[in-house]
Scaffold this motif. Structure first.
Motif, short mmCIF file in Angstrom:
data_model
loop_
_atom_site.label_atom_id
_atom_site.label_comp_id
_atom_site.label_asym_id
_atom_site.label_seq_id
_atom_site.Cartn_x
_atom_site.Cartn_y
_atom_site.Cartn_z
N GLY A 18 0.82 -1.22 0.00
CA GLY A 18 0.00 0.00 0.00
C GLY A 18 0.85 1.25 0.00
N PRO A 19 0.20 2.42 -0.09
CA PRO A 19 0.93 3.69 -0.15
C PRO A 19 1.60 4.07 1.16
N GLU A 20 1.08 3.57 2.28
CA GLU A 20 1.69 3.88 3.59
C GLU A 20 1.95 2.58 4.33
N PRO A 21 2.90 2.60 5.27
CA PRO A 21 3.14 1.38 6.05
C PRO A 21 1.84 0.93 6.73
N GLY A 22 1.64 -0.36 6.78
CA GLY A 22 0.43 -0.88 7.45
C GLY A 22 -0.77 -0.91 6.54
N THR A 23 -0.59 -0.57 5.24
CA THR A 23 -1.73 -0.64 4.31
C THR A 23 -1.38 -1.55 3.14
N LEU A 24 -2.41 -2.07 2.49
CA LEU A 24 -2.26 -2.90 1.29
C LEU A 24 -3.30 -2.43 0.27
N VAL A 25 -3.01 -2.72 -0.99
CA VAL A 25 -4.02 -2.48 -2.04
C VAL A 25 -4.55 -3.85 -2.46
N GLN A 26 -5.86 -4.01 -2.36
CA GLN A 26 -6.50 -5.28 -2.70
C GLN A 26 -7.12 -5.14 -4.10
N TYR A 27 -6.60 -5.91 -5.05
CA TYR A 27 -7.04 -5.84 -6.45
C TYR A 27 -7.95 -7.03 -6.75
N ILE A 53 -19.34 -4.33 -4.21
CA ILE A 53 -20.24 -5.00 -3.25
C ILE A 53 -19.53 -5.12 -1.90
N SER A 54 -18.25 -5.50 -1.92
CA SER A 54 -17.52 -5.66 -0.66
C SER A 54 -17.32 -4.31 0.02
N GLU A 55 -17.04 -3.27 -0.78
CA GLU A 55 -16.94 -1.91 -0.22
C GLU A 55 -18.24 -1.55 0.51
N VAL A 71 -10.53 0.27 4.18
CA VAL A 71 -10.31 1.71 4.38
C VAL A 71 -11.14 2.50 3.37
N ARG A 72 -10.85 2.32 2.08
CA ARG A 72 -11.67 2.98 1.05
C ARG A 72 -11.42 2.35 -0.31
N ARG A 73 -12.40 2.51 -1.19
CA ARG A 73 -12.21 2.04 -2.57
C ARG A 73 -11.36 3.04 -3.30
N LEU A 74 -10.40 2.55 -4.10
CA LEU A 74 -9.48 3.44 -4.82
C LEU A 74 -9.92 3.66 -6.26
N ARG A 77 -11.22 -1.49 -9.61
CA ARG A 77 -10.84 -2.84 -9.20
C ARG A 77 -10.01 -2.92 -7.92
N GLU A 78 -9.77 -1.76 -7.30
CA GLU A 78 -8.86 -1.78 -6.14
C GLU A 78 -9.45 -1.09 -4.93
N GLN A 79 -9.11 -1.61 -3.77
CA GLN A 79 -9.46 -0.93 -2.53
C GLN A 79 -8.27 -0.93 -1.59
N LEU A 80 -8.21 0.12 -0.77
CA LEU A 80 -7.16 0.24 0.22
C LEU A 80 -7.63 -0.48 1.49
N VAL A 81 -6.77 -1.33 2.04
CA VAL A 81 -7.14 -2.05 3.27
C VAL A 81 -5.99 -1.97 4.27
N ARG A 82 -6.32 -2.20 5.54
CA ARG A 82 -5.27 -2.27 6.57
C ARG A 82 -4.59 -3.63 6.45
#
Ligand code: TMP
Length: 254
Positions: A18-27, A53-55, A71-74, A77-82
């Motif tokens: 993800g863009p910051e430590p502790g985050t991931l991008v879920q595609y 739907i998951s968002e 966290v939020r949809r980006l 096809r992608e969302q930011l998650v912890r």
């Protein structure tokens, strides 16, 4: 375009740094699999719809106080998650007999269960995700008794809330699978809902006709698979703005 580090690739999703430590991008991919990867295919537009739907469902659950990794949809096809430490146990919650429960006990599909039933499965592709008991989970240290208590309590709340939410859209929540992770904040650990909630891991039947509107259409070759995912999004009021045409939008990243 800068390439992001790929952390993990599953059957239906990819996790990137993800863009910051502790985050991931879920595609979310369009790939579909069933029967422990023995059956494979593509459901066009599934990734876009499952992302939405998951968002939607994770956001609603967050609003009633269920902690989630979302966290939020980006984008499409992608969302930011912890980033969480995934607990290697899937919880399946069942309200109505279907799938493996019907096969295992010879109970006809569609039979209402006397009460909601929770099952545990050990997440292992090599072993085909075997069903396990609380004893296995705690003895092998996959989760502590307190972790398991938290997971069960959250799963029952999620079941009550989502059953009502789907009922309001004319859908029966037959069963679904959840995954949880550990999230550390200031030396404290919390169990949070992770992964996704979508027609990939829920059984959703039309209340009136019992028509299946979920991945069973792919598993059982029932046809109209894409349409089923779209129908769930439509009923939730979250079809992408351009309607089904939007689902063909180019993939946003590699
Ligand atoms: P089952 O009846 O095949 O055991 O499935 C129960 C629920 O769990 C159903 O909603 C589909 C979901 N599920 C997954 O999301 N992933 C899996 O690998 C399996 C076996 C089931």
């Amino acid at each position: 375009m800068t390439r992001r580090r790929r952390i993990y690739e599953g059957k239906a999703k990819v996790l990137f740094e993800g863009p910051e430590p502790g985050t991931l991008v879920q595609y979310f991919k369009d790939d579909a699999s069933a029967f422990n990867n023995k059956k494979k295919g593509v459901i066009t537009g599934k990734g876009v719809l499952n992302n939405r739907i998951s968002e939607y469902l994770m956001s609603r659950l967050g609003e009633i106080g269920v902690p989630t990794h979302f966290v939020r949809r980006l984008n499409m096809r992608e969302q930011l998650v912890r980033e969480v430490e995934i607990i290697p146990i899937s919880l399946v919650v069942r309200n109505v007999a279907a799938g493996s429960l019907s096969r295992r006990f010879g109970i006809p599909e569609g039979t209402p269960l006397p009460r909601s039933i929770i099952e545990y499965y050990y997440k292992s592709d090599d072993l085909g995700d075997p069903m396990v008991s609380e004893e296995h989970i705690t003895a092998f240290g996959w989760a502590a008794p307190q972790d398991l208590d938290d997971m069960v309590a959250l799963s029952l709340r999620i079941n009550d809330y989502l059953s009502g939410l789907f009922l309001g859209t004319g859908l029966k929540l037959v069963d679904f699978k959840l995954e949880f992770g550990r999230l550390w904040e200031n030396e404290e650990m919390r169990i949070v809902l992770a992964d996704e909630i979508s027609p990939d891991n829920c059984r959703l039947w039309d209340i009136k006709t019992n028509e299946k509107l979920d991945k069973d259409r792919f598993r059982e070759d029932l046809g109209k698979v894409e349409e089923a995912y779209q129908e769930v999004a439509r009923r939730l009021g979250i079809l992408p703005e351009g309607g089904p045409n939007d689902l063909m939008a180019p993939k946003t990243m590699q």
